[in-house]
Design a protein around this motif. Structure first.
Motif, PDB file in Angstrom:
ATOM      1  N   UNK A 124       0.830  -1.203   0.000  1.00  0.00           N
ATOM      2  CA  UNK A 124       0.000   0.000   0.000  1.00  0.00           C
ATOM      3  C   UNK A 124       0.867   1.257   0.000  1.00  0.00           C
ATOM      4  N   UNK A 125       1.968   1.226   0.750  1.00  0.00           N
ATOM      5  CA  UNK A 125       2.865   2.376   0.767  1.00  0.00           C
ATOM      6  C   UNK A 125       3.495   2.611  -0.605  1.00  0.00           C
ATOM      7  N   UNK A 126       3.885   1.514  -1.271  1.00  0.00           N
ATOM      8  CA  UNK A 126       4.444   1.667  -2.625  1.00  0.00           C
ATOM      9  C   UNK A 126       3.406   2.239  -3.583  1.00  0.00           C
ATOM     10  N   UNK A 127       2.146   1.777  -3.477  1.00  0.00           N
ATOM     11  CA  UNK A 127       1.084   2.331  -4.325  1.00  0.00           C
ATOM     12  C   UNK A 127       0.886   3.820  -4.060  1.00  0.00           C
ATOM     13  N   UNK A 128       0.912   4.202  -2.763  1.00  0.00           N
ATOM     14  CA  UNK A 128       0.722   5.619  -2.433  1.00  0.00           C
ATOM     15  C   UNK A 128       1.851   6.463  -3.004  1.00  0.00           C
ATOM     16  N   UNK A 129       3.107   5.955  -2.922  1.00  0.00           N
ATOM     17  CA  UNK A 129       4.236   6.702  -3.494  1.00  0.00           C
ATOM     18  C   UNK A 129       4.084   6.839  -5.011  1.00  0.00           C
ATOM     19  N   UNK A 130       3.573   5.776  -5.669  1.00  0.00           N
ATOM     20  CA  UNK A 130       3.347   5.864  -7.116  1.00  0.00           C
ATOM     21  C   UNK A 130       2.293   6.919  -7.450  1.00  0.00           C
ATOM     22  N   UNK A 131       1.212   6.977  -6.625  1.00  0.00           N
ATOM     23  CA  UNK A 131       0.183   7.998  -6.854  1.00  0.00           C
ATOM     24  C   UNK A 131       0.747   9.403  -6.677  1.00  0.00           C
ATOM     25  N   UNK A 132       1.630   9.582  -5.678  1.00  0.00           N
ATOM     26  CA  UNK A 132       2.239  10.903  -5.466  1.00  0.00           C
ATOM     27  C   UNK A 132       3.110  11.276  -6.669  1.00  0.00           C
ATOM     28  N   UNK A 133       3.862  10.305  -7.215  1.00  0.00           N
ATOM     29  CA  UNK A 133       4.655  10.592  -8.417  1.00  0.00           C
ATOM     30  C   UNK A 133       3.754  11.014  -9.573  1.00  0.00           C
ATOM     31  N   UNK A 134       2.573  10.343  -9.711  1.00  0.00           N
ATOM     32  CA  UNK A 134       1.626  10.739 -10.752  1.00  0.00           C
ATOM     33  C   UNK A 134       1.123  12.157 -10.560  1.00  0.00           C
ATOM     34  N   UNK A 135       0.859  12.502  -9.279  1.00  0.00           N
ATOM     35  CA  UNK A 135       0.394  13.866  -8.998  1.00  0.00           C
ATOM     36  C   UNK A 135       1.480  14.892  -9.337  1.00  0.00           C
ATOM     37  N   UNK A 136       2.742  14.560  -9.032  1.00  0.00           N
ATOM     38  CA  UNK A 136       3.825  15.477  -9.378  1.00  0.00           C
ATOM     39  C   UNK A 136       3.911  15.675 -10.888  1.00  0.00           C
TER      40      UNK A 136
END
Length: 391
Positions: A124-136
Motif C-alpha cells: 500500500x505504501x508503494x502504491x501511495x508513493x506511485x500515486x504521489x509521483x503521478x500527482x507530481x
C-alpha cells in the motif's frame, strides 16, 4: 528351540496376555494366538515358564492351593495395573505432545499473518508513493500548460495593442476624409468614394478580427474551465492521499496490538512500523508541498482572470469606438451583404446564434442603419449587420 521357529519369549508373552484377559493359558490357546508352533514345544515352554514362576513366588507349591491361587491372582493384578499405568502415562504424554504441536502451529500461523500484514502495508505504501509521483507529473504538466497560456495571452495583448493603433489610424483618416468631403466635395468625389471603399474594407477586416478575438477568448474560457477541473481533481487526490495516510496510521496501531504476544517478532515489527511511520511522515510533507503548489496554481488562476478582465475591457473599448465610428459611415455606405447571400448569426444572446440563413432583402432606415431580412428555413427574422457575418 522348536522346528517351526517359535521361542520361549513368544510363548511367555502370549501366556501373560492370556492371563491378563482372564483366560487359561492352555496349549491350544497359546497355539491359536501364535498361529504356528507344535503342541509339544508349546507344552514344553509352558512347563518351564510354570516352574520359573513357581521359583519366583518362593516355592508356591509348599503353600496351600488356595493361597497359591491368591498369590497368582495378586501377581496378575499387579502386572495389569502396571500395564494400565504405563498406558495412561503414554496417553498423557501423547496428549501433551499434541497440545505443544498445536500451540506451535498456532504461533506459526500468527507469525505468517503478521508477515502478510507487513507485506500488505508495504505494498500500500508503494502504491501511495506511485500515486504521489503521478500527482507530481500532473502538476508539472499543468505548470507547462499555464506557461503556454500566459505566452499566448501576451501575444494576444500585443495583437490587441496593434488593433488599437490601427483604430486610431482609421479615426485620423476618417477625420481627414470628412474635412476633404466638406471642402472638396465636388472636386474629389471619386477619391472620396475610393477612400470610403478602402475604409469600409478595413472596418470589415477589423470586425472579422474582433470576432476572432472573441472566439479566442471563448477558447481560453474553455481552457480555464479545464484547468479549474484539473485543480479540483488534484484537490480530490490530495484528500484521498490524506485519508490513505490516516488509514496507514490506524493499521500500524492495530499491528502493534496484534503482535504483543510474540516478543521477538514484535521487535522486528516495531522496527518495520517505525520505518513505515517515517515513510508516512515523508508522504505528509509531500502532501503539504502539493497543497502549496495547488495554492500557487490558484494564484496563477487569479492572475489569469485579471488578465482576462483587462482583455474584455479592451474589447469593450474597441466596440464603443466602433459604435461611435459606425453612425458617421452609415449615412453613405452601401449594404455590406447582398440579397441571396448566406450569413451566420454572431450575436451570442440571440436564439439563432451560430445558425446559417439567407438574406431575402434589406432596408435602410432614416438613421443610416440597415436592417436585413434573413430566412431561416422559411422563418424570416430582421437582423442588423452587427449581428451577422458571411457564412
Amino acid at each position: 528351540m522348536a522346528r517351526d521357529g517359535i521361542t520361549k519369549l513368544q510363548v511367555q508373552q502370549v501366556r501373560i496376555a492370556l492371563i491378563a484377559q482372564g483366560r487359561h493359558p492352555s496349549v491350544e490357546a497359546v497355539r491359536a494366538e501364535l498361529g504356528t508352533g507344535s503342541n509339544t514345544t508349546i507344552l514344553k515352554y509352558l512347563k518351564e515358564l510354570g516352574e520359573d514362576e513357581k521359583g519366583r513366588l518362593d516355592d508356591l507349591g509348599a503353600l496351600s492351593d488356595e493361597l497359591g491361587q491368591l498369590v497368582g491372582h495378586l501377581a496378575r493384578r499387579l502386572q495389569d495395573e502396571a500395564l494400565q499405568r504405563v498406558q495412561h502415562a503414554e496417553e498423557r504424554h501423547t496428549l501433551a505432545l499434541q497440545e505443544k504441536l498445536q500451540q506451535l502451529d498456532t504461533q506459526g500461523r500468527e507469525l505468517n499473518s503478521s508477515y502478510e500484514q507487513c507485506e500488505t502495508l508495504q505494498q500500500q505504501l508503494r502504491d501511495a508513493l506511485a500515486q504521489i509521483d503521478g500527482l507530481k507529473e500532473a502538476r508539472h504538466q499543468d505548470a507547462l500548460q499555464i506557461a503556454a497560456m500566459k505566452t499566448e495571452m501576451h501575444h494576444l495583448t500585443l495583437k490587441l495593442h496593434d488593433r488599437d493603433t490601427q483604430i486610431q489610424s482609421l479615426e485620423a483618416k476618417h477625420t481627414h476624409a470628412r474635412q476633404a468631403l466638406e471642402h472638396y466635395r465636388e472636386s474629389v468625389k471619386t477619391n472620396r468614394e475610393q477612400e470610403l471603399q478602402r475604409h469600409e474594407h478595413q472596418v470589415q477586416q477589423l470586425q472579422a478580427e474582433l470576432r476572432t478575438c472573441q472566439q479566442i477568448i471563448s477558447v481560453k474560457q474553455q481552457d480555464y474551465t479545464a484547468v479549474k477541473e484539473q485543480a479540483q481533481e488534484l484537490t480530490l487526490q490530495l484528500k484521498y492521499s490524506q485519508d490513505a495516510a490516516a488509514a496507514f496510521e490506524k493499521q500500524l496501531t492495530f499491528l502493534k496490538e496484534d503482535n504483543n504476544d510474540l516478543r521477538r517478532q514484535q521487535q522486528i515489527n516495531e522496527a518495520e512500523l517505525s520505518e513505515l511511520k517515517h515513510a508516512v511522515g515523508a508522504r505528509m510533507q509531500e502532501t503539504q508541498a502539493l497543497t502549496e503548489q495547488l495554492n500557487t496554481m490558484r494564484g496563477a488562476e487569479q492572475t489569469w482572470l485579471q488578465e482576462k478582465s483587462a482583455l474584455t475591457a479592451t474589447l469593450a473599448t474597441q466596440q464603443q469606438l466602433w459604435q461611435q465610428l459606425a453612425p458617421t459611415l452609415d449615412a453613405s455606405k452601401p449594404p455590406i451583404f447582398a440579397t441571396g447571400e448566406d450569413v451566420l448569426v454572431t450575436d451570442p444572446e440571440s436564439r439563432l446564434y451560430n445558425k446559417i440563413g439567407q438574406i431575402t432583402r434589406y432596408t435602410k432606415r432614416s438613421d443610416g442603419s440597415i436592417k436585413y431580412s434573413v430566412s431561416f428555413e422559411g422563418e424570416i427574422c430582421s437582423l442588423s449587420e452587427q449581428d451577422i457575418t458571411l457564412a
